[in-house]
Design a protein around this motif. Sequence first.
Motif, PDB file in Angstrom:
ATOM      1  N   GLN A 209       0.825  -1.210   0.000  1.00  0.00           N
ATOM      2  CA  GLN A 209       0.000   0.000   0.000  1.00  0.00           C
ATOM      3  C   GLN A 209       0.857   1.256   0.000  1.00  0.00           C
ATOM      4  N   PHE A 210       1.891   1.279   0.840  1.00  0.00           N
ATOM      5  CA  PHE A 210       2.751   2.456   0.940  1.00  0.00           C
ATOM      6  C   PHE A 210       3.460   2.727  -0.385  1.00  0.00           C
ATOM      7  N   LEU A 211       4.076   1.706  -0.955  1.00  0.00           N
ATOM      8  CA  LEU A 211       4.858   1.882  -2.169  1.00  0.00           C
ATOM      9  C   LEU A 211       3.970   2.223  -3.367  1.00  0.00           C
ATOM     10  N   SER A 212       2.742   1.716  -3.352  1.00  0.00           N
ATOM     11  CA  SER A 212       1.815   1.973  -4.460  1.00  0.00           C
ATOM     12  C   SER A 212       1.470   3.443  -4.595  1.00  0.00           C
ATOM     13  N   GLN A 213       1.648   4.203  -3.543  1.00  0.00           N
ATOM     14  CA  GLN A 213       1.344   5.634  -3.582  1.00  0.00           C
ATOM     15  C   GLN A 213       2.456   6.449  -4.240  1.00  0.00           C
ATOM     16  N   LEU A 214       3.590   5.796  -4.489  1.00  0.00           N
ATOM     17  CA  LEU A 214       4.744   6.483  -5.066  1.00  0.00           C
ATOM     18  C   LEU A 214       4.856   6.178  -6.567  1.00  0.00           C
ATOM     19  N   ALA A 215       5.540   7.068  -7.287  1.00  0.00           N
ATOM     20  CA  ALA A 215       5.546   7.016  -8.753  1.00  0.00           C
ATOM     21  C   ALA A 215       6.605   6.073  -9.312  1.00  0.00           C
ATOM     22  N   PHE A 216       6.495   4.807  -8.968  1.00  0.00           N
ATOM     23  CA  PHE A 216       7.400   3.802  -9.519  1.00  0.00           C
ATOM     24  C   PHE A 216       6.817   3.215 -10.805  1.00  0.00           C
ATOM     25  N   ASP A 217       7.702   2.693 -11.661  1.00  0.00           N
ATOM     26  CA  ASP A 217       7.273   2.097 -12.927  1.00  0.00           C
ATOM     27  C   ASP A 217       6.779   0.665 -12.763  1.00  0.00           C
ATOM     28  N   GLY A 218       7.157   0.023 -11.674  1.00  0.00           N
ATOM     29  CA  GLY A 218       6.748  -1.350 -11.419  1.00  0.00           C
ATOM     30  C   GLY A 218       7.039  -1.702  -9.974  1.00  0.00           C
ATOM     31  N   PHE A 219       6.573  -2.866  -9.582  1.00  0.00           N
ATOM     32  CA  PHE A 219       6.685  -3.269  -8.183  1.00  0.00           C
ATOM     33  C   PHE A 219       7.097  -4.735  -8.084  1.00  0.00           C
ATOM     34  N   ALA A 220       7.995  -5.017  -7.152  1.00  0.00           N
ATOM     35  CA  ALA A 220       8.470  -6.379  -6.941  1.00  0.00           C
ATOM     36  C   ALA A 220       8.030  -6.899  -5.589  1.00  0.00           C
ATOM     37  N   ILE A 221       7.850  -8.212  -5.525  1.00  0.00           N
ATOM     38  CA  ILE A 221       7.594  -8.906  -4.262  1.00  0.00           C
ATOM     39  C   ILE A 221       8.925  -9.515  -3.845  1.00  0.00           C
ATOM     40  N   GLY A 222       9.532  -8.967  -2.796  1.00  0.00           N
ATOM     41  CA  GLY A 222      10.847  -9.426  -2.364  1.00  0.00           C
ATOM     42  C   GLY A 222      10.785 -10.225  -1.080  1.00  0.00           C
ATOM     43  N   GLY A 223      11.906 -10.836  -0.718  1.00  0.00           N
ATOM     44  CA  GLY A 223      12.014 -11.526   0.556  1.00  0.00           C
ATOM     45  C   GLY A 223      11.253 -12.823   0.656  1.00  0.00           C
ATOM     46  N   LEU A 224      10.878 -13.429  -0.477  1.00  0.00           N
ATOM     47  CA  LEU A 224      10.215 -14.728  -0.462  1.00  0.00           C
ATOM     48  C   LEU A 224      11.039 -15.732  -1.266  1.00  0.00           C
ATOM     49  N   SER A 225      10.558 -16.973  -1.314  1.00  0.00           N
ATOM     50  CA  SER A 225      11.304 -18.070  -1.932  1.00  0.00           C
ATOM     51  C   SER A 225      12.659 -18.234  -1.240  1.00  0.00           C
ATOM     52  N   LEU A 226      12.633 -18.071   0.082  1.00  0.00           N
ATOM     53  CA  LEU A 226      13.857 -18.168   0.883  1.00  0.00           C
ATOM     54  C   LEU A 226      13.803 -19.336   1.863  1.00  0.00           C
ATOM     55  N   GLY A 227      12.947 -20.308   1.572  1.00  0.00           N
ATOM     56  CA  GLY A 227      12.872 -21.486   2.427  1.00  0.00           C
ATOM     57  C   GLY A 227      11.555 -21.651   3.143  1.00  0.00           C
ATOM     58  N   GLU A 228      10.635 -20.707   2.969  1.00  0.00           N
ATOM     59  CA  GLU A 228       9.327 -20.825   3.614  1.00  0.00           C
ATOM     60  C   GLU A 228       8.488 -21.899   2.919  1.00  0.00           C
ATOM     61  N   PRO A 229       7.471 -22.458   3.604  1.00  0.00           N
ATOM     62  CA  PRO A 229       6.577 -23.429   2.957  1.00  0.00           C
ATOM     63  C   PRO A 229       5.945 -22.815   1.709  1.00  0.00           C
ATOM     64  N   PHE A 230       5.729 -23.641   0.702  1.00  0.00           N
ATOM     65  CA  PHE A 230       5.222 -23.140  -0.571  1.00  0.00           C
ATOM     66  C   PHE A 230       3.871 -22.446  -0.415  1.00  0.00           C
ATOM     67  N   GLU A 231       3.001 -23.005   0.410  1.00  0.00           N
ATOM     68  CA  GLU A 231       1.695 -22.381   0.622  1.00  0.00           C
ATOM     69  C   GLU A 231       1.842 -20.982   1.223  1.00  0.00           C
ATOM     70  N   LYS A 232       2.876 -20.806   2.057  1.00  0.00           N
ATOM     71  CA  LYS A 232       3.144 -19.478   2.629  1.00  0.00           C
ATOM     72  C   LYS A 232       3.577 -18.506   1.537  1.00  0.00           C
ATOM     73  N   THR A 233       4.373 -19.002   0.603  1.00  0.00           N
ATOM     74  CA  THR A 233       4.784 -18.174  -0.534  1.00  0.00           C
ATOM     75  C   THR A 233       3.567 -17.660  -1.285  1.00  0.00           C
ATOM     76  N   LEU A 234       2.649 -18.570  -1.591  1.00  0.00           N
ATOM     77  CA  LEU A 234       1.449 -18.196  -2.336  1.00  0.00           C
ATOM     78  C   LEU A 234       0.587 -17.216  -1.544  1.00  0.00           C
TER      79      LEU A 234
END
Length: 396
Positions: A209-234
């Motif tokens: 929500q915070f980042l969406s208010q700023l004028a970026f060209d795109g958005f990434a989901i970071g800090g995942l696929s680091l060993g968490e259960p797959f369902e948690k990733t989703l």
Amino acid sequence: MSERSPNNVPESRFEIICQHGSARLGRLFTAHGVFETPIFMPVGTNANVKLMRSDELKKIGAGIILSNAYHVAVRPGLEVIELHGGLHEFMAWSGGILTDSGGFQLFSLKEFRKISDDGVLFVSPYDGSKLFLTPEMSMEIQKVLGSDIVMVLDHCLPIESSYKEALDAMRRTHEWAKRCLKHGVKEQQMLFAIAQGGAFEDLRKASAQFLSQLAFDGFAIGGLSLGEPFEKTLQLTHVTVSELPWEKPRYFMGGGSPKTIIELVTLGVDMFDSVYPTRLARHGGALTSLGRLNIKSARYKKDLSPIDERCDCLVCQNYTRAYIHHLLNRGEALAGMLLTHHNLYYMFKFMEFVRKSIKEGKVEEMRKEVVKTYEERRGNCVDPSTFDVDMSCRRC
């Protein structure tokens, strides 16, 4: 025509052609080409995709590749890149380049860095030299590199971090994102923000929500696929994506197995990168229409079949499983080269099918087929005990 886009890049850097459910078929406009999404980007951390030449990558369908701003800035150094006129010329690559800012190194090089609100002090694991990386310096480095897509400097932390640690990292990520945006990039470059928040839904939602208010060209989901259960990733991806602007591209950092990609596409993700196909290849693993195969296995010693009967890549047209098994057994570099070529070709064809399934309204059918194929074949991977949520080998 936007003043920010002098080389025929339209004001809108991304357009959605059609949508089926949450899955989107789109076009991403960069200074080095227009690329259809969903797209998979192979990783070339050190200005090369391991065991592949740039012309080979182009021939088998690569559009955008990923390189790492921190690693390239350290070795060979920015002065060498500047002598060549930028990263594209340095590696003889005419397609798109996305550069990661160095944020992931906060996670992967935790023994060699010290974090403050001002930036990150890195001590090189190569020669002990020091680099104080600030958001502004990260932008300057990526300007010199001349990448098409620039990532903000973010604070990526282990998924098992506490709520307090995740909150602090998210706050720092937001402040750094604002500093990156204020400093700016070149006219032709796109700037993507990175949502963080650890393993906590409310933080993930707040970050998006915070980042969406700023004028970026795109958005990434970071800090995942680091060993968490797959369902948690989703789950965490869904929470994040639901708060991001519909009209901007969404990039899942570090997701690259067919199962991961198709699941996240159905949640509305457009872009992916991973070392998974190339790393798997270097350890004797092949991606096929039957799932993953471990070509090191003795069962392939006399197998005259190609890696995949349904594949028309150069490797499958010319070499047998038995030959590649022999190369692996003798430790020949050619084995990794052939398997890397095949695996990347497979991934690019896979993404073509993903895009076609969205266009034809059949993405859910494809999702079920891919999940079934790769779950049923899991026991035939290179070493199941070493594969994490994205099936990337933790030992490597």
